[in-house]
Structure formats: structure tokens, C-alpha cells
Scaffold this active site. Structure first.
Site, short mmCIF file in Angstrom:
data_model
loop_
_atom_site.label_atom_id
_atom_site.label_comp_id
_atom_site.label_asym_id
_atom_site.label_seq_id
_atom_site.Cartn_x
_atom_site.Cartn_y
_atom_site.Cartn_z
N GLU A 397 105.64 -44.15 27.22
CA GLU A 397 106.09 -45.53 27.29
C GLU A 397 106.65 -46.04 25.98
O GLU A 397 107.65 -46.78 25.95
CB GLU A 397 104.94 -46.43 27.75
CG GLU A 397 104.59 -46.32 29.23
CD GLU A 397 103.73 -45.12 29.58
OE1 GLU A 397 103.41 -44.94 30.76
OE2 GLU A 397 103.37 -44.35 28.64
N HIS A 464 94.45 -49.91 36.93
CA HIS A 464 95.66 -50.14 37.70
C HIS A 464 95.68 -51.56 38.28
O HIS A 464 96.43 -51.84 39.21
CB HIS A 464 95.77 -49.14 38.85
CG HIS A 464 95.92 -47.72 38.43
ND1 HIS A 464 94.87 -46.98 37.94
CD2 HIS A 464 97.02 -46.91 38.39
CE1 HIS A 464 95.31 -45.75 37.63
NE2 HIS A 464 96.60 -45.70 37.90
#
Length: 658
Positions: A397, A464
Site C-alpha cells: 500500500e 476488516h
């Protein structure tokens, strides 16, 4: 030291001498000014000038260089006006960063120099993005980025080299191995015999060279540049050198063995090149003195010019105005429509229309290509627009966010999809220190949108399901958008792509397929920073966003006897304070509702602002309704208990009874 002049003429060699002598003499003057208190800090590159100068001379003038602390030769070789550099180092508003940045933490698009940040490693991925822009544009160009041997220990080094290799990017990675990361010697930094060996692990070529030999550096980088452009591949160069002064002047050099100064002092890149020129009768002693006198006079003239700039004049208005790049005002009306779309389909349609509208828009993210992304939002876009514009990325990322910034430097728009908002933590530095601060630091916009599927309610557990928008609302320079309806999702996402600033676009994944709404089939934009009143009432205000809007509407529908005034913020930064004030004035009682945990959640900021600016309208204390201060649990019963929806009724009844 052997200097191989190859085809260089005498005039060129004299020019090279001037280029390497100039930063040395500037530094010597800066050290005097430092002792006089006329500058506050200095990172010396004495002993390392050959690397910066050789690299700058080898690259084309319109190719980006990404320097660090000790690369003054990059700035001078790119012919940046000395008086403006002096103003920069003195913190003057007429410097390159208007007094907002120190020594070498600034850039200039006109000179194709990208300003560093103190974290060092994030620079590397920006070079990837610049090189990607060259590939996409079909340009025969490369980018060059510097790091130190200490910087190779950072994860950003690994990520940037891996992306460059996987994507076949023409990037030159230059390691300036000067033996010390501040006071940490190389034996405490790595165990490989030489750093260039790491190139093999990424499937790229590499070479180790004498970083104190100006002609070796120049010739090597010139040849490597030709290779990178021709083969469309990256290259790693390790330049061996030595830092003759402290990390910065205040740190000193007591930790360095004295014999190292003796050894490397005999390898002084300026002195050796000067002696070689005289040995070859290219310059004589009088010629050397004339060059020194000319540079000395230039330095003094430029210092006088800087001194004539007048006293520093800073204004509050200028500081606030430069946090964001100017964005076009959105004035158009939303077209009428009777078509219903799901939340997820509205986002997909916005991406499709943005790719059509902005031919310079590049989408990047894990699995967003043929697979269509974790939530299938980008399904079909790679087939329609090609894998060059809808790009699968490695799992890194930080590097992809940095590459997005690099694309922006070359005039592209970039979108990065986080597979889950939770994963943005490993790219946090790029967002809060590079993207957010770039325009404020040196006037360069970061035209990047980051999409973040967020929120709980789907039984996905603690990694998540986090609501992490408050991490970013604290950071000036970012825009934080959080729609709750399909219509807003499309209009705000299209506005985000039109905005030249970094925009974090939060999408509640529990809404993706559970919410439908009217969405026009044509392109439209909704202004960023404008809230929406979704339900009118006079009893209690509910200030909320995201899934909280639907919780509040559900309660309002079931309890018509309570007049709820529901405001959907839609944007958290910038915040629509006027809409909040108007709602408080209508009801006098306020609940701030959000899915994030209570402590440190964005509701605290809203409640504080209401208490400070709307106190005279309040008939009860401002109430916050938020998630429990725990990680998000996996078990759905625990998750229901965790979410603030379970406590909304109690909060409303408490205010009704107040």
C-alpha cells in the site's frame, strides 16, 4: 583515483569542475552563517558532492530528481537561483516553501525536483509513479531517486524496488552509502556484504561504484539511464562515499573513528578532481583560483540579493489558503431521474464516467483488474479501459500511494483502492506526510483519490471492519468524504476526481448491496464540504454520516412522535459548520452519532465545536452515541452490541426526557 574522461571536452570538464565546486563553496559559506546564527540548521554534503552533481549532469533537465539532505549539488546543477535558495534556508517567505520547510525539504516542478520528507523511504515510490507516467505517455525518460544506506532498511525501499521491477519502470535508485545513518554504522544496518546485491532479489541489475569520482558517477548514471529508457527497466546503483561532517551540524562526529576521516579526506571528490584537471593541463593554479574567486563573488552577490528581500511578512490568510490547492466551485444541479441503483453500482458508474471524462486518470489497487476488486466494483473496467489504466498492484500500500503521488507530479490523476480501509494503516505515512502536506510545503498539488471500503455490520472481525476516518480528519491538507446514499456516492466521487487535492473516500461496505436510491444516469457532481438535511424535525438533532444516517432514519420512521432533525454530513473535512449550526438552532438538543469508537472518534470534535459556538442554542448537553471502546468483534451478536445502533434509542429517550 583514475578519471576516465572518455569523449568529454576540456570545456565540459571545466564546467563539471564548476558544478562540483559550487556546492562545496556554498556549504563552506553556510557553515559560517550557521555559526553566526543567520541560518538555524544545516545538513552537510561535504565529501559527497560527486554523487549529486554527477547524477544531475547525467540526467536530462526535464527528468525528475528526488534528492535527500546531502544533495545540494542537485539543486545547484539544476540552476536554481542562489538568492532564492538562500531565502529558503533562512526560512523567508520568498523561499521555495514560503518559510514552511527547512533546508532541503522542498521541491520545484519547474526544475523537476521533488522535495523530500524526513521519513526518507517514501521518496522512492514517488519515483515509481513518475516513471509510470513516462511509460503511459510514451516518453523516453527516466526518474532518479536517492536514498542512504540507512534508508535501505525501511520497508519503503523494498516496496518501491519491487513495484519498479514488477511494472518494468525506468527508475534509477541511487544509494549513497556514506557509512552512517546519523550515528548508526553500516554493521548495525545490514548483514549483506554490499547493498547492491539486493538488486538481484528484485530481478533488476545493479552496480557498485566509487561515489567520490565525479566522472565515474556521471558516466555510470548516463549509461544506466540509457539502459532504463531503452529496456524499460529499473536499476540500482550503490555509491560508496563518506560524510565528512555530522548528520547535521549539531550532532557532531565523535562517534566516527578518526582514521576514517584521514582515509576519506584523501579521497575528497572536489580536491581530487581539481588536482586531476591540473595534472592534465586543463586548468592551472591561476585558473583554479579564478574559478574560486568567481564563485565566491557570485555567492556574495546572491546573498546580498537575498538580504534585500526585506523582512519576513507572514499572514494568517496565506497560511490557511495554501493548505489546499484551489478547486473549481461546483454549481450544477443534480439532474432529475427515476432510476434506482444500489450503492455499489453508483460507485462503479462513477468510476466508469470518471475514466471517460479524465483520460489521464489511472486506477490502482490489489485485484482490481480482471478479478474486479474484492467487492467487484471495478469488474469489467480493465476490459473496457485496458490494464494500463486499471492496474493490479502488488500487496504494498505504501508504494502504490507513493506512486499515485508520482503520477500526479506528471499531470495524471490517480485513484488507489484499499481492499479494506483497515489496510490503509500500512500506507499511513504516504497519506499524512506526503499527500496531505505537499501543496502547503511547495505549492504542488497531489491529485489523488483513495477509496476505502469501511465499517462493520458484516461479521468481518477486527481487521476488516474498522471505522478509521478520524485518523485523517486531524490532518490538514486531506479531504475526507463519507457518503450514505447512492446518489451522493456517485456525485461526491465524481467531485473527488475533479478536485486537485488528496481525497479519502470512505464507502461503508454494509451499504454496498443493502441500500438503493435514485441516481441520475448522467454525470453530475455534489460539492465536497456540504452537508444534507435528510429528515426535518424540531425536537432533537442527529448529526451523523455513513451507516448512522440509515440508523437514524429507521428510528425516525418508527417514532414519528419525536421530531428528529437528521443531518448527513457527507464530508468530514472540510466540515459544513453552517449546516450543523442551523440544525442546533432548530432543536436545541443534539446527538452526534457515528460508528467509530467513542474515545477519539470524530464526534468529539463536532460536540466540542457545538459547545464552543452554539452554546446559547442548547437546551441539553451534547450527547455522543458511538461504538464501544473495543476492537470490532467477529461474532455477530457481539458486533451488534458493539455498534452504536444498539444504544441510539436510549440516547434519544434521554434527551427527550431532559
Amino acid at each position: 583515483m583514475f578519471f576516465d574522461r572518455k569523449e568529454l571536452t576540456n570545456d565540459q570538464l571545466v564546467t563539471f569542475y564548476r558544478q562540483i565546486l559550487l556546492p562545496r563553496m556554498i556549504e563552506e559559506k553556510m557553515l559560517v552563517l550557521l555559526r553566526q546564527g543567520k541560518i538555524s540548521k544545516w545538513f552537510s554534503g561535504i565529501g559527497q558532492e560527486a554523487i549529486a552533481v554527477g547524477a544531475a549532469l547525467a540526467m536530462q533537465e526535464d527528468e525528475w530528481l528526488l534528492p535527500l539532505h546531502r544533495n545540494l549539488g542537485v539543486f545547484t546543477s539544476r540552476k536554481m537561483p542562489l538568492h532564492k535558495l538562500f531565502l529558503q534556508w533562512q526560512g523567508h517567505p520568498e523561499g521555495y516553501s514560503k518559510g514552511r520547510e527547512r533546508s532541503f525539504h522542498f521541491g520545484s516542478k519547474a526544475h523537476h525536483i521533488c522535495g523530500m520528507i524526513s521519513h526518507l523511504g517514501p521518496q522512492l515510490a514517488i519515483a515509481d509513479g513518475i516513471a509510470l507516467a513516462h511509460l503511459l505517455a510514451g516518453e523516453e525518460k527516466a526518474s532518479l531517486v536517492f536514498t542512504g544506506e540507512g534508508g535501505t532498511s525501511e520497508g519503503d525501499f523494498h516496496e518501491a524496488l519491487n513495484v519498479a521491477a514488477v511494472w518494468n519502470l525506468p527508475v534509477i535508485f541511487v544509494i549513497e552509502n556514506n557509512g552512517y545513518g546519523l550515528s548508526t554504522p553500516v554493521e548495525e544496518q545490514y548483514r549483506c556484504s554490499q547493498l547492491v546485491d539486493r538488486a538481484k532479489g528484485y530481478g533488476m541489475e545493479g552496480v557498485r561504484i566509487d561515489g567520490n569520482n565525479l566522472l565515474t558517477v556521471y558516466d555510470t548514471i548516463r549509461g544506466v539511464r540509457e539502459y532504463c529508457v531503452r529496456e524499460k527497466k529499473p536499476y540500482l546503483i550503490e555509491c560508496m562515499t563518506f560524510r565528512m561532517r555530522g548528520h547535521e551540524e549539531a550532532s557532531g562526529t565523535k562517534y566516527v573513528p578518526a582514521q576514517l576521516f584521514e582515509t576519506w579526506g584523501r579521497k575528497d571528490p572536489v580536491v581530487l578532481f581539481e588536482n586531476w584537471l591540473m595534472s592534465q593541463a586543463i586548468l592551472d593554479a591561476d585558473g583554479v583560483e579564478r574559478e574560486r574567486q568567481r564563485i565566491r563573488a557570485t555567492i556574495e552577490e546572491e546573498l546580498q540579493l537575498a538580504g534585500a528581500a526585506g523582512p519576513a511578512d507572514f499572514t494568517f490568510q496565506d497560511e490557511i489558503a495554501d493548505v489546499y490547492a484551489p478547486a473549481s466551485e461546483i454549481t450544477g444541479e443534480i439532474p432529475g431521474s427515476d432510476r434506482e441503483l444500489r450503492f455499489i453500482d453508483a460507485i462503479k458508474e462513477a468510476l466508469d464516467e470518471a475514466l471517460q471524462t479524465h483520460e489521464n486518470l489511472i486506477l490502482m489497487g490489489q485485484d482490481i483488474g480482471a478479478y474486479g476488486g474484492a467487492f467487484k466494483i471495478t469488474d469489467g473496467l480493465a476490459d473496457k479501459y485496458g490494464v494500463a489504466r486499471v492496474r493490479n498492484t502488488p500487496l504494498c500500500e505504501s508504494a502504490i500511494l507513493g506512486a499515485a503521488l508520482g503520477l500526479s507530479l506528471e499531470g495524471y490523476k490517480a485513484m488507489v483502492e484499499m481492499q479494506f480501509a483497515d489496510f490503509v494503516s500500512v500506507g499511513f505515512n504516504q497519506i499524512v506526510n506526503n499527500l496531505a502536506k505537499l501543496h502547503y510545503r511547495w505549492g504542488q498539488s497531489a491529485d489523488v483519490v483513495v477509496r476505502l471500503p469501511t465499517g462493520a455490520g458484516v461479521g468481518a472481525g477486527p481487521f476488516h471492519s474498522q471505522s478509521n476516518e478520524a485518523w485523517f480528519t486531524h490532518v490538514p491538507g486531506l479531504k475526507v468524504v463519507y457518503p450514505s446514499s447512492p446518489q451522493d456516492a456517485k456525485g461526491l466521487l465524481l467531485a473527488a476526481f475533479a478536485d486537485p487535492n488528496p481525497v479519502l473516500f470512505f464507502e461503508h461496505k454494509a451499504l454496498y448491496r443493502s441500500i438503493t436510491g435514485i441516481v441520475p444516469d448522467t454525470a453530475y457532481q455534489i460539492p465536497i464540504g456540504k452537508a444534507r438535511q435528510v429528515h426535518q424535525g424540531n425536537d432533537i438533532s442527529i448529526i451523523t454520516y455513513g451507516a448512522g444516517v440509515h440508523w437514524a432514519l429507521e428510528f425516525a420512521t418508527a417514532h414519528m412522535e419525536i421530531g428528529l432533525d437528521i443531518v448527513d454530513l457527507r464530508t468530514l473535512q472540510p466540515l459544513d459548520y453552517d449546516a450543523i449550526r442551523q440544525s442546533v438552532m432548530r432543536t436545541g438538543k443534539v446527538i452526534v452519532l457515528h460508528e467509530d469508537t467513542l474515545t477519539g472518534g470524530f464526534g468529539g470534535e463536532i460536540a466540542a465545536w457545538i459547545g464552543e459556538h452554539c452554546f446559547e442554542y442548547l437546551d441539553a448537553p451534547v450527547t455522543r452515541c458511538a461504538a464501544l471502546d473495543t476492537p470490532v468483534p467477529f461474532n455477530t451478536t457481539l458486533e451488534t452490541q458493539f455498534l452504536p445502533k444498539a444504544r441510539l434509542r436510549e440516547a434519544i429517550q434521554r434527551l427527550v426526557s431532559y
